[in-house]
Write a protein that holds these residues in place. Structure first.
Motif, PDB file in Angstrom:
ATOM      1  N   PRO A 193      -1.860   3.132  14.408  1.00 57.53           N
ATOM      2  CA  PRO A 193      -1.852   3.333  12.960  1.00 57.53           C
ATOM      3  C   PRO A 193      -3.214   3.739  12.415  1.00 57.53           C
ATOM      4  N   SER A 221      -1.167   7.091   7.080  1.00 60.18           N
ATOM      5  CA  SER A 221       0.172   6.602   6.746  1.00 60.18           C
ATOM      6  C   SER A 221       0.148   5.313   5.917  1.00 60.18           C
ATOM      7  N   GLU A 223      -0.671   2.473   7.112  1.00 57.52           N
ATOM      8  CA  GLU A 223      -0.406   1.347   8.009  1.00 57.52           C
ATOM      9  C   GLU A 223      -1.698   0.836   8.638  1.00 57.52           C
ATOM     10  N   GLY A 261       9.633   3.855   5.374  1.00 62.22           N
ATOM     11  CA  GLY A 261       8.329   4.309   5.851  1.00 62.22           C
ATOM     12  C   GLY A 261       7.986   3.699   7.200  1.00 62.22           C
ATOM     13  N   PRO A 288       5.912   4.811   9.685  1.00 61.42           N
ATOM     14  CA  PRO A 288       6.164   5.774  10.756  1.00 61.42           C
ATOM     15  C   PRO A 288       5.544   5.411  12.100  1.00 61.42           C
ATOM     16  N   TRP A 344      -3.917  15.609   1.253  1.00 64.30           N
ATOM     17  CA  TRP A 344      -2.616  15.594   1.938  1.00 64.30           C
ATOM     18  C   TRP A 344      -1.456  15.957   1.030  1.00 64.30           C
ATOM     19  N   GLU A 391      -2.099  15.537   7.955  1.00 64.94           N
ATOM     20  CA  GLU A 391      -1.872  14.365   7.100  1.00 64.94           C
ATOM     21  C   GLU A 391      -0.829  14.621   6.019  1.00 64.94           C
ATOM     22  N   HIS A 451       4.575  13.795   6.967  1.00 64.06           N
ATOM     23  CA  HIS A 451       4.913  12.450   7.436  1.00 64.06           C
ATOM     24  C   HIS A 451       6.331  12.339   7.981  1.00 64.06           C
ATOM     25  N   ASP A 452       7.234  13.210   7.539  1.00 64.58           N
ATOM     26  CA  ASP A 452       8.606  13.067   7.963  1.00 64.58           C
ATOM     27  C   ASP A 452       9.293  14.435   7.910  1.00 64.58           C
TER      28      ASP A 452
END
Length: 256
Positions: free
Chosen positions: A50, A55, A57, A95, A97, A225, A246, A249-250
């Motif tokens: 992470p 993200s 995290e 979320g 990820p 991002w 960045e 994310h998905d």
């Protein structure tokens, strides 16, 4: 192949040299290893690395969400039904990820091991005969970056990836890339990763235009991002190849 147990193992991996990018310096890598085991004795391993700047995290957070939220949701699932397992994770937590990726990787590893094949074969086989790996050059003094570039080429790398992203002095990044290009010569690939450092499209456009004589293979994430429109403007105004990192994310981000 019912999932019987999942072990969560946080680890701190010291680096041989600090990893320096636009927003942080990392003396080590914080990862969370995951081992998924089935009632039939098969196992698979995955990993989450992470980054709170990407993200949101953290190492501690990923460890806890895996232990208490995500891993329990997979107990009893058939490891071969990976899509079903991932839907179960999405239903439990929005979320996360990196945490979900660790379990996803572990399930792929488990099924491939059980079938006696490598994961690349499980995913459909080879798409090309070989892959070229870039060696990253951290942000640093010009002479140190040049020396690192020469060292990596001597070790056999045909491509280097130069970390830049000086928000206050983007033209110093131009000099960094030019220095690396001079050190490695014209036949080595030079990629440039800004890690959002320039933030604004205007600064990115000016820096990239000045950088083009160094023939960068691409410029990665030169703006914030969230600024997809700015990223597109940078592409239009410079003609350089632009890579998103960045900002993706998905699957929804990828489609945008």
């Amino acid at each position: 192949m019912k999932i019987a147990s999942i072990d969560i193992i946080p680890v701190r991996l010291p680096l041989r040299e600090p990893f320096v990018i636009s927003y942080a310096t990392y003396p080590d890598t914080l990862s969370v290893l995951v081992r998924v085991q089935t009632s039939s004795g098969h196992e698979g391993w995955g990993e989450a690395t992470p980054d709170p700047n990407i993200s949101g995290e953290t190492w501690e957070g990923v460890t806890e969400v895996l232990r208490h939220m995500l891993a329990p949701a997979l107990i009893g699932h058939d490891a071969r039904n990976r899509e079903t397992a991932l839907h179960a994770l999405d239903a439990r937590v929005e979320g996360a990820p990196a945490a979900k990726a660790a379990l996803d990787i572990a399930l792929h590893d488990l099924v491939a091991r059980a079938a006696g094949i490598p994961v690349w074969q499980l995913l459909g086989g080879k798409a090309r005969p070989s892959l070229e790996i870039s060696r990253v050059i951290s942000i640093g003094p010009l002479d140190e970056m040049a020396a690192a570039a020469r060292r990596h080429v001597a070790a056999g790398f045909h491509t280097v990836k130069v970390k830049v992203g000086d928000r206050q002095h983007p033209m110093l990044d131009v000099e960094r890339v030019a220095t690396v290009r001079e050190a490695v010569g014209p036949d080595i690939g030079v990629k440039v990763d800004v890690n959002q450092g320039w933030q604004r499209p205007g600064a990115a456009i000016a820096a990239i235009r000045a950088m083009l004589p160094s023939q960068p293979a691409y410029i990665e994430q030169p703006v914030a991002w969230w600024d997809l429109e700015g990223l597109a403007e940078v592409r239009r105004q410079t003609g350089a190849l632009i890579m998103v990192d960045e900002g993706c994310h998905d699957a929804r981000d990828m489609l945008r």
